[in-house]
Design an enzyme around this catalytic site. Structure first.
Site, mmCIF file in Angstrom:
data_model
loop_
_atom_site.group_PDB
_atom_site.id
_atom_site.type_symbol
_atom_site.label_atom_id
_atom_site.label_comp_id
_atom_site.label_asym_id
_atom_site.label_seq_id
_atom_site.Cartn_x
_atom_site.Cartn_y
_atom_site.Cartn_z
ATOM 1 N N MET A 90 1.245 -1.455 0.045
ATOM 2 C CA MET A 90 -0.419 -0.472 0.032
ATOM 3 C C MET A 90 1.147 1.466 -0.186
ATOM 4 S SD MET A 90 -2.874 -1.891 -0.241
ATOM 5 C CE MET A 90 -4.460 -0.385 0.156
ATOM 6 N N ARG A 91 1.137 2.000 -0.772
ATOM 7 C CA ARG A 91 2.775 2.642 -0.921
ATOM 8 C C ARG A 91 2.338 3.070 -2.521
ATOM 9 N NH1 ARG A 91 5.129 5.610 2.169
ATOM 10 N NH2 ARG A 91 6.578 6.503 0.922
ATOM 11 N N ASN A 107 1.526 -6.008 -10.829
ATOM 12 C CA ASN A 107 0.417 -5.831 -9.074
ATOM 13 C C ASN A 107 -0.926 -5.772 -9.044
ATOM 14 O OD1 ASN A 107 -0.472 -3.927 -6.867
ATOM 15 N ND2 ASN A 107 -1.056 -2.277 -8.130
ATOM 16 N N HIS A 109 -5.490 -5.656 -8.124
ATOM 17 C CA HIS A 109 -5.641 -4.998 -7.381
ATOM 18 C C HIS A 109 -7.333 -4.915 -7.472
ATOM 19 C CE1 HIS A 109 -6.869 -0.363 -6.575
ATOM 20 N NE2 HIS A 109 -7.689 -0.622 -7.908
ATOM 21 N N THR A 141 3.247 0.627 -14.435
ATOM 22 C CA THR A 141 3.560 1.990 -14.178
ATOM 23 C C THR A 141 3.272 3.291 -13.554
ATOM 24 O OG1 THR A 141 1.192 2.842 -15.826
ATOM 25 C CG2 THR A 141 2.564 1.430 -17.258
ATOM 26 N N ASP A 145 -2.408 2.591 -10.176
ATOM 27 C CA ASP A 145 -3.816 1.721 -10.244
ATOM 28 C C ASP A 145 -3.777 1.942 -12.309
ATOM 29 O OD1 ASP A 145 -3.295 0.625 -7.557
ATOM 30 O OD2 ASP A 145 -5.057 2.404 -7.435
ATOM 31 N N GLN A 173 -11.430 -14.795 -5.870
ATOM 32 C CA GLN A 173 -10.064 -14.531 -7.326
ATOM 33 C C GLN A 173 -8.315 -13.929 -7.391
ATOM 34 O OE1 GLN A 173 -12.008 -15.641 -10.239
ATOM 35 N NE2 GLN A 173 -13.218 -16.382 -8.208
HETATM 36 C C1 GRF Z 1 -5.853 -7.314 -1.613
HETATM 37 O O1 GRF Z 1 -7.093 -6.659 -2.137
HETATM 38 C C2 GRF Z 1 -5.162 -6.784 -2.896
HETATM 39 O O2 GRF Z 1 -5.994 -6.948 -4.424
HETATM 40 C C3 GRF Z 1 -5.543 -4.965 -2.554
HETATM 41 O O3 GRF Z 1 -5.115 -4.930 -1.766
HETATM 42 C C4 GRF Z 1 -5.277 -6.297 -0.572
HETATM 43 C C5 GRF Z 1 -4.170 -7.069 -0.119
HETATM 44 O O4 GRF Z 1 -4.414 -8.188 0.820
HETATM 45 N N1 GRF Z 1 -4.316 -4.569 -3.339
HETATM 46 P P1 GRF Z 1 -3.449 -9.068 0.839
HETATM 47 O O5 GRF Z 1 -2.474 -8.660 1.813
HETATM 48 O O6 GRF Z 1 -3.176 -9.989 0.112
HETATM 49 O O7 GRF Z 1 -4.354 -10.438 1.869
#
Ligand code: GRF
Length: 215
Positions: A90-91, A107, A109, A141, A145, A173
């Site tokens: 989350m950066r 990544n 998302h 990129t 996102d 998923q």
């Molecule tokens: C996931 O939903 C991912 O898509 C998003 O943050 C969440 C992270 O979940 N970027 P985890 O740490 O993999 O359980």
């Protein structure tokens, strides 16, 4: 065998899915390290238990984004990975960092990009009343996102969904498509053409460009 490094910030369930796929013989990778920017990331404990090297670089200890990203790159490069996998990291990354790993930085998302980039994707999907939601694995990129899409999975949004239920449906998923995308990458089946992903070779077995979860 290709080497990967996984970056996390919290729970690490996508990281766990990658470890499980490797353990099941479905993902031929060496997971050299798991790196977190948060010391309390639960995923660090999971990685340690799985016998994977862990590192923590607390972003709060750095003067600015560029200083953190430089330290992060140094930490990653020690492991000389072929691929860097952002799994709930989350950066926001600086353009310089992204350029350094261009073409080998993935990544996941929790939305069907380009819809709902950024945070709170499930809540926003519910607020918009969309009928279909999902998740996307893409190359990173400099734009947040954004970037060439490798695979997406779609799920229905039910009338009585709340954020928790919808998030769980999407997460299930995510755990399927991320190992698959990484497998395609390490099998060298992914190439970029005009900024779009092309998958080479026959699609077989579980290979699908869109996970068929619309039920
Ligand atoms: C996931 O939903 C991912 O898509 C998003 O943050 C969440 C992270 O979940 N970027 P985890 O740490 O993999 O359980």
């Amino acid at each position: 065998m290709k080497t990967i490094v996984i970056l996390i910030s919290g729970r690490g369930s996508n990281m766990e899915a990658l470890i499980a796929a490797r353990d099941a013989g479905q993902l031929p990778v060496y997971i050299a390290a798991v790196i977190s920017n948060r010391p309390d990331a639960k995923g660090l404990v999971t990685a340690e238990k799985a016998g994977i090297a862990t590192r923590c670089l607390d972003h709060k200890a750095y003067a600015d984004r560029a200083a953190f990203d430089a330290a992060l790159a140094d930490c990653i490069d020690v492991f000389a990975p072929d691929l860097v996998v952002l799994a709930g990291f989350m950066r926001i990354l600086t353009p310089g960092f992204v350029r350094q790993y261009e073409g080998c930085l993935l990544n996941i998302h929790p939305s069907l990009l380009p819809a709902f980039p950024g945070l709170d994707t499930h809540q926003r999907a519910l607020a918009e009343g969309v009928r279909i939601h999902g998740c996307t694995v893409h190359f990173v990129t400099a734009e947040l996102d954004h970037g060439p899409v490798i695979i997406q999975a779609a799920v229905p949004v039910h009338a009585d969904d709340d954020e928790t239920r919808l998030a769980a449906r999407v997460l299930a998923q995510e755990h399927l498509i991320y190992p698959q995308a990484v497998r395609w990458f390490v099998e060298e089946r992914i190439c970029l053409e005009d900024g779009r992903v092309r998958l080479s070779g026959e699609l077989h077995g579980d290979d699908r460009l869109v996970a068929p979860a619309l039920h």
